[in-house]
Write a protein that holds these residues in place. Sequence first.
Motif, PDB file in Angstrom:
ATOM      1  N   ALA A 114      15.579  46.975  23.312  1.00 36.43           N
ATOM      2  CA  ALA A 114      14.920  47.086  22.005  1.00 36.43           C
ATOM      3  C   ALA A 114      15.945  46.888  20.890  1.00 36.43           C
ATOM      4  O   ALA A 114      17.000  47.525  20.891  1.00 36.43           O
ATOM      5  CB  ALA A 114      14.244  48.439  21.866  1.00 36.43           C
ATOM      6  N   PRO A 115      15.651  46.031  19.923  1.00 41.47           N
ATOM      7  CA  PRO A 115      16.609  45.777  18.839  1.00 41.47           C
ATOM      8  C   PRO A 115      16.659  46.929  17.841  1.00 41.47           C
ATOM      9  O   PRO A 115      15.751  47.768  17.774  1.00 41.47           O
ATOM     10  CB  PRO A 115      16.052  44.506  18.180  1.00 41.47           C
ATOM     11  CG  PRO A 115      14.584  44.555  18.465  1.00 41.47           C
ATOM     12  CD  PRO A 115      14.443  45.198  19.821  1.00 41.47           C
ATOM     13  N   ALA A 116      17.705  46.956  17.056  1.00 42.99           N
ATOM     14  CA  ALA A 116      17.869  48.004  16.057  1.00 42.99           C
ATOM     15  C   ALA A 116      16.778  47.966  15.008  1.00 42.99           C
ATOM     16  O   ALA A 116      16.503  48.981  14.368  1.00 42.99           O
ATOM     17  CB  ALA A 116      19.244  47.876  15.393  1.00 42.99           C
ATOM     18  N   SER A 117      16.132  46.799  14.824  1.00 40.16           N
ATOM     19  CA  SER A 117      15.030  46.716  13.872  1.00 40.16           C
ATOM     20  C   SER A 117      13.821  47.506  14.338  1.00 40.16           C
ATOM     21  O   SER A 117      12.942  47.853  13.544  1.00 40.16           O
ATOM     22  CB  SER A 117      14.634  45.250  13.653  1.00 40.16           C
ATOM     23  OG  SER A 117      14.248  44.637  14.882  1.00 40.16           O
ATOM     24  N   VAL A 118      13.759  47.808  15.647  1.00 34.71           N
ATOM     25  CA  VAL A 118      12.666  48.614  16.201  1.00 34.71           C
ATOM     26  C   VAL A 118      13.078  50.076  16.275  1.00 34.71           C
ATOM     27  O   VAL A 118      12.370  50.966  15.784  1.00 34.71           O
ATOM     28  CB  VAL A 118      12.251  48.090  17.598  1.00 34.71           C
ATOM     29  CG1 VAL A 118      11.199  49.003  18.229  1.00 34.71           C
ATOM     30  CG2 VAL A 118      11.721  46.670  17.489  1.00 34.71           C
ATOM     31  N   VAL A 119      14.213  50.342  16.907  1.00 30.82           N
ATOM     32  CA  VAL A 119      14.764  51.701  16.974  1.00 30.82           C
ATOM     33  C   VAL A 119      16.253  51.612  16.672  1.00 30.82           C
ATOM     34  O   VAL A 119      17.042  51.164  17.508  1.00 30.82           O
ATOM     35  CB  VAL A 119      14.547  52.364  18.350  1.00 30.82           C
ATOM     36  CG1 VAL A 119      14.852  53.854  18.266  1.00 30.82           C
ATOM     37  CG2 VAL A 119      13.144  52.157  18.867  1.00 30.82           C
TER      38      VAL A 119
END
Length: 234
Positions: A114-119
């Motif tokens: 999961a990318p940092a834009s999600v978590v």
Amino acid sequence: MNDEPRAVAERYARRAAEGVADRYSPLRPEVWQTLHERQRALLRGLAAQGFTDLSALRLAEVGCGSGGNLLELLRLGFAPQHLTGLELLPERHAQARHVLPAATTLWLGDATAAPASVVAPGSQQLVLQSTVFSSLLDDAFQQRLADAMWSWLAPGGAVLWYDFTVDNPRNPDVRGVPLARVRQLFPQARVQATRVTLAPPLARVVCRWHPALYRVFNSVPLLRTHVLAWLHKG
């Protein structure tokens, strides 16, 4: 390289083809009593942590399925824009997207990617997993997922863990996760744990006799197969 996410998807597809999902219908007396018991334990834990405004808490759930746990959290007072669900299986992700508010973030794929834009790292007060790790048979992947969950937590946050601790000899697609393994996965955590949930095979039998027997048998701690744990960071 062992592709554990692909293997998990195959196991769930096999279980769906076998019609196992009916065992978890909330219309069954053992299921709704299990859900109520877990909810009471969760509320006691939230109160014990001193949380007074649930709407301010940011929570991410690994393996959010069709969104049932996130819906429950919304009813308890969590804010939709502060909830994030991560789900590996497309059909479950689609079901969750259908029932959850648009403000709730949902991400489809392997949670470890999961990318940092999600978590974003350090962004969550709570990270929830409910019977996800018992479906992961690869130790290295378990550790990668645990590391990702830990990285998402803000200082003072906690992983909220619910899973069973003993193997099911009739189901080779899952394995119990003892509390010792939980401590190994999260070596820096301060752990508070309680045993909950009457062993499901036993619960199904006693509830066929009478639903009230669930609480009678569940009063014996040795008959409880799951752990509800708070894994505190800092």
